[in-house]
Design a protein around this motif. Structure first.
Motif, mmCIF file in Angstrom:
data_model
loop_
_atom_site.group_PDB
_atom_site.id
_atom_site.type_symbol
_atom_site.label_atom_id
_atom_site.label_comp_id
_atom_site.label_asym_id
_atom_site.label_seq_id
_atom_site.Cartn_x
_atom_site.Cartn_y
_atom_site.Cartn_z
ATOM 1 N N GLU A 129 -0.176 3.982 0.421
ATOM 2 C CA GLU A 129 0.487 3.254 1.782
ATOM 3 C C GLU A 129 -0.537 3.061 2.337
ATOM 4 O O GLU A 129 -2.159 3.792 1.726
ATOM 5 N N PRO A 130 -1.088 1.990 3.004
ATOM 6 C CA PRO A 130 -0.095 0.928 3.277
ATOM 7 C C PRO A 130 1.004 -0.514 2.716
ATOM 8 O O PRO A 130 1.913 -0.535 3.286
ATOM 9 N N GLY A 133 4.225 0.805 1.706
ATOM 10 C CA GLY A 133 5.224 0.721 3.012
ATOM 11 C C GLY A 133 5.764 -0.989 2.732
ATOM 12 O O GLY A 133 6.702 -1.306 2.816
ATOM 13 N N ARG A 134 4.384 -1.503 2.966
ATOM 14 C CA ARG A 134 4.631 -3.105 3.374
ATOM 15 C C ARG A 134 5.593 -3.937 1.426
ATOM 16 O O ARG A 134 5.683 -4.982 1.675
#
Length: 161
Positions: A129-130, A133-134
């Motif tokens: 993360e992050p 998530g993308r």
């Protein structure tokens, strides 16, 4: 074309046979051209290219994959997939854009499936993360895309088995 790209292309053409090209065209279909090199020859050629050009970094690997993919020849595109499989640990989330282009043009599950299972899945799994998530947002977008190849890749890359 780069020296590595020329080496791969010339070697694949030397390893080809018109009989295999015809058999592969009949078996796989699609509109790609076929040299008629075996899968083993493609894998061996990529391995030999790695030995011949050992200093290839991330940018070299991704550029070479694009060079190989540029012509609509099955064995060249398969070599691009094998190259990415071999160097998947080098890949970054930003490489999903390049891979998306490949998937849109792949035409054949024989190219989509290994890209999804052996490149996209381990690439996304290794992210934290992050960035993870993308990448998941990208896979969700692929799952809704009109492109059969992207939808299939999203499904295969997201499955655990």
């Amino acid at each position: 074309m780069s020296a590595a790209g020329e080496f791969v292309d010339a070697t694949l053409q030397r390893e080809s046979s018109w009989e295999r090209a015809e058999a592969d065209r009949s078996r796989l279909g699609g509109t790609l051209a076929f040299y008629g090199a075996s899968v083993g020859a493609v894998r061996g050629t990529v391995r030999d290219a790695g030995r011949r050009y050992p200093a290839l970094d991330h940018d070299d690997i991704t550029a070479l994959s694009s060079e190989l993919w540029a012509l609509p020849v099955f064995e060249r595109r398969l070599a691009a997939v094998v190259l990415l499989q071999t160097h998947v640990r080098m890949l970054r989330a930003s490489d999903l854009t390049r891979i998306e282009g490949f998937l849109r043009q792949a035409q054949l599950s024989a190219l989509v499936d290994p890209l999804a299972i052996d490149v996209v899945r381990p690439l996304v799994t290794a992210l934290t993360e992050p960035t993870r998530g993308r990448a998941d947002v990208v896979l969700d977008r692929w799952a809704q895309d009109p492109s059969d190849g992207l939808r299939r890749a999203a499904r295969l890359a997201s499955s655990t088995g």
